[in-house]
Design an enzyme around this catalytic site. Structure first.
Site, mmCIF file in Angstrom:
data_model
loop_
_atom_site.group_PDB
_atom_site.id
_atom_site.type_symbol
_atom_site.label_atom_id
_atom_site.label_comp_id
_atom_site.label_asym_id
_atom_site.label_seq_id
_atom_site.Cartn_x
_atom_site.Cartn_y
_atom_site.Cartn_z
ATOM 1 N N GLU A 145 121.122 88.380 53.288
ATOM 2 C CA GLU A 145 121.070 88.561 51.831
ATOM 3 C C GLU A 145 119.731 89.159 51.393
ATOM 4 O OE1 GLU A 145 122.269 84.532 50.971
ATOM 5 O OE2 GLU A 145 120.188 83.844 50.981
ATOM 6 N N PRO A 146 119.494 90.403 51.762
ATOM 7 C CA PRO A 146 118.230 91.041 51.385
ATOM 8 C C PRO A 146 118.213 91.464 49.919
ATOM 9 C CG PRO A 146 119.605 92.571 52.629
ATOM 10 C CD PRO A 146 120.370 91.287 52.544
ATOM 11 N N GLY A 147 117.041 91.398 49.330
ATOM 12 C CA GLY A 147 116.860 91.888 47.964
ATOM 13 C C GLY A 147 115.776 92.950 47.961
ATOM 14 N N ARG A 148 114.546 92.482 48.112
ATOM 15 C CA ARG A 148 113.374 93.357 48.017
ATOM 16 C C ARG A 148 113.476 94.601 48.921
ATOM 17 N NH1 ARG A 148 108.245 91.274 46.831
ATOM 18 N NH2 ARG A 148 109.123 89.230 47.318
ATOM 19 N N TYR A 180 111.900 92.721 41.739
ATOM 20 C CA TYR A 180 111.138 91.705 41.016
ATOM 21 C C TYR A 180 110.185 92.353 40.003
ATOM 22 C CZ TYR A 180 113.143 89.147 44.877
ATOM 23 O OH TYR A 180 114.026 88.638 45.791
ATOM 24 N N TYR A 236 101.191 86.725 41.610
ATOM 25 C CA TYR A 236 100.901 86.467 43.030
ATOM 26 C C TYR A 236 99.623 87.160 43.508
ATOM 27 C CZ TYR A 236 106.075 85.987 42.953
ATOM 28 O OH TYR A 236 107.381 85.667 42.657
ATOM 29 N N CYS A 292 97.064 90.378 25.966
ATOM 30 C CA CYS A 292 95.840 89.621 25.720
ATOM 31 C C CYS A 292 95.625 88.540 26.776
ATOM 32 C CB CYS A 292 95.902 88.993 24.324
ATOM 33 S SG CYS A 292 96.223 90.218 23.076
ATOM 34 N N GLY A 343 114.529 88.296 52.737
ATOM 35 C CA GLY A 343 113.097 88.146 52.969
ATOM 36 C C GLY A 343 112.430 89.312 53.667
HETATM 37 C C1 LIG Z 1 118.363 82.273 48.705
HETATM 38 C C2 LIG Z 1 117.700 83.600 48.650
HETATM 39 N N1 LIG Z 1 118.270 84.622 49.300
HETATM 40 C C3 LIG Z 1 117.736 85.868 49.272
HETATM 41 C C4 LIG Z 1 116.578 86.120 48.572
HETATM 42 C C5 LIG Z 1 116.051 87.518 48.562
HETATM 43 O O1 LIG Z 1 114.795 87.610 49.117
HETATM 44 P P1 LIG Z 1 114.158 89.035 49.353
HETATM 45 O O2 LIG Z 1 114.182 89.753 48.066
HETATM 46 O O3 LIG Z 1 112.795 88.758 49.824
HETATM 47 O O4 LIG Z 1 114.989 89.709 50.398
HETATM 48 C C6 LIG Z 1 115.921 85.071 47.899
HETATM 49 C C7 LIG Z 1 114.672 85.312 47.171
HETATM 50 O O5 LIG Z 1 114.124 84.509 46.506
HETATM 51 C C8 LIG Z 1 116.517 83.771 47.945
HETATM 52 O O6 LIG Z 1 115.964 82.749 47.297
#
Ligand SMILES: Cc1ncc(COP(=O)(O)O)c(C=O)c1O
Length: 435
Positions: free
Chosen positions: A292-295, A392, A335, A363, A258
């Site tokens: 568990e970072p993604g973004r 994303y 969003y 379109c 997050g």
């Molecule tokens: C369970 C879980 N972990 C980690 C993430 C990654 O979130 P972010 O990309 O904001 O770090 C998400 C995003 O939806 C999630 O649902």
């Protein structure tokens, strides 16, 4: 995968305006990625084109590692950008993975990484997906419902094994983000109500086919404030302290991901502040800090490069119609998300910027990449970059309007590799049965 191709590298001089990573920089007024000219990449690979910087991903991974400490487990959230080459960047840096589907698990396996440290979250796992993960020997199922526990126990018994479980708790913590990506409040579908979680701990303790390994929370995405992480931890600690069985066998606490990025305005999340708020408390309990970072890891490491198809002036506002659209990057449409945009090459003279909407050919009036963007006057054929598009972006791309999805390239210090080829028209109907 095609071999890396050499394109002449240029020394970085200046960060590209609006970019969250200095791996996207200016050389003589022109955008580069790790020394490679974006114009050359666009000419070579076509547009729309996702361009990723390996160094930018590594910079961010190292920042999270420094903040959380060498003992922390960092599970890259595959959903943010599941490209096999991106998984390799993080896997080779020591990351594990957070998956939310059998498909994401298959990607980790295909990329060749050990699955024994993989965590599997998701509010609706199918029996087949659980079975696949059980066979893969993952670290834990991040369980989100009582029903899931029943299926898991049944499967584990059938296979004569013990299913590792971590309970995803819903701590009912409010966060400052878009409602669609807020996941830790009572009204959200995610995680377990604490009373139900308490009963599940007892249920798991009675079972010889289940084993409680940890706890998990994920509060939402694009968060900037560390305080909700600490508030969630307060609630988890209170939950665990309310009954001795709740702490038994627990090896880790996953605080979720997050961590937000700037998207051209304000600051990115201070991951040190988040770690400072939680890590020592987690360690003090003898648990392994897990995140568990993604973004945060990939968002600023990617841009979407697009060519202007037409400039439309007149009326109330001007439009730049470009060859990328909402099917390639849906965040603005979904969003109302803001992505900074910029001209890849500044014009020779510096005329006054124009305020325009950057739109695609789809379109839908909701098909925009940027609204009221300030850009130099651009004409057909010019290139623009949508920044902070590494997370994303490609992962949420679709074929809407029967548009083949873009190519993706990974730049690595002077080399560039195609990590996803551009789709063809045949790809659009490959799975269809024309009877
Ligand atoms: C369970 C879980 N972990 C980690 C993430 C990654 O979130 P972010 O990309 O904001 O770090 C998400 C995003 O939806 C999630 O649902």
């Amino acid at each position: 995968m095609r071999p890396a191709a050499k394109i002449r590298a240029v020394n970085p001089t200046q960060i590209f305006p609006g970019s969250g990573s200095d791996r996207f920089h200016l050389v003589d007024g022109e955008m580069h990625c790790e020394g490679l000219a974006i114009t050359a990449l666009a000419e070579r690979f076509g547009t729309p084109l996702y361009v990723y910087s390996r160094a930018a991903m590594e910079d961010r991974f190292d920042a999270v590692r420094d903040a959380f400490g060498a003992d922390a487990r960092i599970c890259y959230a595959v959903k943010a950008n599941p490209n096999l080459s991106v998984l390799r960047v993080f896997g080779e840096r020591g990351a594990s993975f957070d998956v939310v589907s059998g498909g994401e698990l298959a990607r980790v396996q295909t990329a060749g990484f050990d699955t024994s440290e993989v965590v599997f979250a998701g509010v609706g796992k199918t029996r087949a997906e659980m079975d696949e993960a059980l066979r893969a020997g993952i670290l834990a199922f991040h369980v989100e419902s009582a029903a899931e526990v029943e299926v898991l126990e049944d499967l584990a018994r059938e296979r004569g094994t013990v299913a590792p479980v971590a309970l995803r708790l819903n701590p009912d913590v409010d966060v400052d983000t878009h409602a669609y990506i807020s996941t830790g409040r009572k009204q959200d579908k995610f995680g377990l109500d604490l009373a139900i979680a308490g009963a599940l701990v007892e249920r798991i303790a009675r079972s010889s086919s289940l084993r409680l390994r940890g706890y998990h929370v994920h509060l939402g995405s694009q968060l900037k404030d560390p305080k909700p992480y600490a508030r969630a931890l307060d609630r988890i600690e209170a939950f665990v302290d309310a009954a001795s069985a709740r702490g038994e066998g627990v090896e880790y606490l996953d605080v979720g991901g997050g961590f937000g990025i700037a998207y051209g305005t304000g600051e990115a999340c201070d991951v040190r502040a988040v770690a400072h708020a939680v890590v020592d408390r987690i360690r003090a309990r003898g648990w392994r800090p897990t995140t568990e970072p993604g973004r945060f890891l990939v968002g600023d490491a990617g841009v979407l490069v697009s060519r202007v198809l037409a400039r439309k002036d007149g009326g109330d506002k001007g439009f730049l119609v470009c060859d990328a659209a909402m099917n390639d990057l849906i965040r603005p449409a979904l969003y109302g998300a803001h992505h900074p945009v910029g001209a890849v090459r500044a014009p020779d003279r510096a005329p006054a910027p124009l305020t325009v909407d950057v739109v695609g050919p789809v379109c839908e009036s909701g098909d925009f990449l940027a609204r009221s963007a300030s850009l130099p006057p651009m004409v057909e054929g010019d290139l623009l970059a949508v920044l902070a598009a590494g997370a994303y972006g490609a992962s949420m791309a679709s074929n809407y309007n029967s548009r083949p999805r873009p190519a993706e390239v990974l730049v690595d210090g002077g080399d560039v590799t195609v990590c996803r080829r551009r789709e063809t028209y045949e790809d659009l109907y490959r799975a269809e049965i024309d009877s």
